[in-house]
Design a protein around this motif. Structure first.
Motif, mmCIF file in Angstrom:
data_model
loop_
_atom_site.group_PDB
_atom_site.id
_atom_site.type_symbol
_atom_site.label_atom_id
_atom_site.label_comp_id
_atom_site.label_asym_id
_atom_site.label_seq_id
_atom_site.Cartn_x
_atom_site.Cartn_y
_atom_site.Cartn_z
ATOM 1 N N GLN A 1 0.579 -1.024 0.256
ATOM 2 C CA GLN A 1 0.278 0.050 0.363
ATOM 3 C C GLN A 1 0.912 0.933 -0.107
ATOM 4 N N THR A 2 0.512 2.542 -0.840
ATOM 5 C CA THR A 2 1.634 3.464 -0.704
ATOM 6 C C THR A 2 0.077 4.624 -1.087
ATOM 7 N N ALA A 3 0.739 5.346 -0.668
ATOM 8 C CA ALA A 3 -0.223 6.783 -0.216
ATOM 9 C C ALA A 3 -0.529 8.134 -1.724
ATOM 10 N N ASP A 4 0.568 7.538 -2.406
ATOM 11 C CA ASP A 4 1.436 8.441 -4.099
ATOM 12 C C ASP A 4 0.496 7.292 -4.760
ATOM 13 N N PRO A 5 -0.627 8.093 -5.382
ATOM 14 C CA PRO A 5 -1.744 7.451 -6.308
ATOM 15 C C PRO A 5 -0.557 7.329 -7.700
ATOM 16 N N ALA A 6 0.315 8.181 -8.044
ATOM 17 C CA ALA A 6 1.454 7.984 -9.335
ATOM 18 C C ALA A 6 2.677 6.689 -9.165
ATOM 19 N N GLU A 7 2.794 6.163 -8.306
ATOM 20 C CA GLU A 7 3.395 4.902 -7.297
ATOM 21 C C GLU A 7 2.700 3.612 -7.269
ATOM 22 N N MET A 8 1.560 3.559 -6.820
ATOM 23 C CA MET A 8 0.603 2.668 -7.252
ATOM 24 C C MET A 8 0.351 2.542 -8.415
#
Length: 332
Positions: free
Chosen positions: A118-125
């Motif tokens: 899980q990550t808060a960064d949409p681009a990273e996800m």
């Protein structure tokens, strides 16, 4: 000696990396079950050697080194996963033959939660989801094992060249050369880009709603309007695959007519929309029983891939899908 000297400390430290390591091993091996086995083997090796871990690198880097060696050992034993499209030419519905191949042949689907931290960064996800797409992982299987590791570490996980060189005990020049060759091989695979789907936009959500509605109504004419003109249908463990509206529609209306009356439950797999498909019970009693895990590939607003994984005894428990649908489940 590492300062992670006690069992609870080491357990907690290693558990933080379980999902990302499973994702790494999945991309390397193309199998969700093999990936989990590889991570378990990694942790066993780490446990046995942790007193020798001197902390010259981070615990994360050390675990990745062990995981890489585990995966290379498995790949050197000859394991290579594929999709039906990698093994044969497309067939035509009228003359289609169902030829089953062993489970170890096939690239496997995987639940997002098992391989995507899980990550808060949409681009990273979004990038992480792209990197576990069936088409991308299938293309990785065409790379020699070390090139595969280099490409995943550099392009997917964003490791620096010198970090990868240290992990693989080689030179930066060797890493850069391997990356260049791996990129050239992947470029030759012609991987079709998928539509960003994190989260689904309104058009994508509407497309999935229309697909679910058309499939459950078994309105094949309406269903084919949702498909790209050269969409592909595959059904592991059979090596059969079909391309195009005509053959896919004909299959559903002939050999696949048993799917009429099916119910679908939405899920996700490999960063893509998916459905658990349940066909009417063969004994004629009320309710539906598992038939396939459908993983959909979407590009340019159309469905370009219908991947029906038929070994539901493996897939439905892994994806948390019920083992049957009774009358009270209808319409969910």
């Amino acid at each position: 000696m590492s300062d992670l000297a006690t069992s609870p400390e080491l357990d907690a430290a290693m558990d933080r990396y379980r999902v990302e390591l499973t994702g790494y091993c999945y991309r390397m091996l193309g199998s969700s079950f093999d990936a989990e086995d590889a991570v378990q083997d990694t942790y066993i090796r780490a446990w046995r050697a942790h007193e020798k871990f001197e902390g010259r690198s981070s615990l994360r880097s050390w675990l990745y080194r062990i995981a890489t060696n585990v995966c290379l050992d498995r790949l050197n034993a000859g394991n290579k996963r594929a999709r039906p499209m990698d093994l044969s030419a497309p067939q035509h519905q009228a003359s289609a033959v169902l030829n089953e191949r062993p489970e170890v042949t096939w690239l496997e689907p995987v639940p997002d939660g098992r391989v995507l931290p899980q990550t808060a960064d949409p681009a990273e996800m979004a990038l992480a989801k792209e990197s576990v797409r069936l088409a991308f992982v299938a293309a990785l299987q065409h790379l020699p094992a070390k090139q595969r590791a280099v490409l995943i570490l550099r392009e997917v996980l964003a490791w620096k060249a010198d970090e990868v060189a240290t992990l693989l005990e080689t030179t930066v020049a060797s890493v850069n050369s391997a990356l260049q060759r791996a990129r050239a091989t992947l470029a030759g695979q012609g991987i079709r880009e998928s539509d960003p789907a994190d989260p689904l936009d309104a058009d994508q959500a509407r497309l999935l709603e229309q697909y679910l509605s058309a499939f459950e109504a078994y309105d094949i004419t309406r269903l084919t309007t949702l498909l790209h003109e050269d969409a592909v249908l595959s059904m592991p463990p059979f090596d059969l695959w079909l391309r195009g509206h005509e053959d896919i529609a004909a299959w559903h209306l002939n050999q696949g007519i048993g799917c009429k009356g099916s119910r679908l439950i939405a899920t996700t797999a490999n960063g893509m929309p998916a459905f658990g498909q349940y066909r009417p019970r063969e004994d004629g009693l009320p309710g539906h029983e598992p038939w396939a895990l459908q993983v959909l590939e979407i590009s340019d607003g159309k469905i370009v891939g219908l991947n029906a994984f038929l070994d539901t005894a493996r897939w439905f428990p892994l994806f948390g899908l019920p083992q049957q649908l009774g009358e009270t489940d209808e319409g969910q």
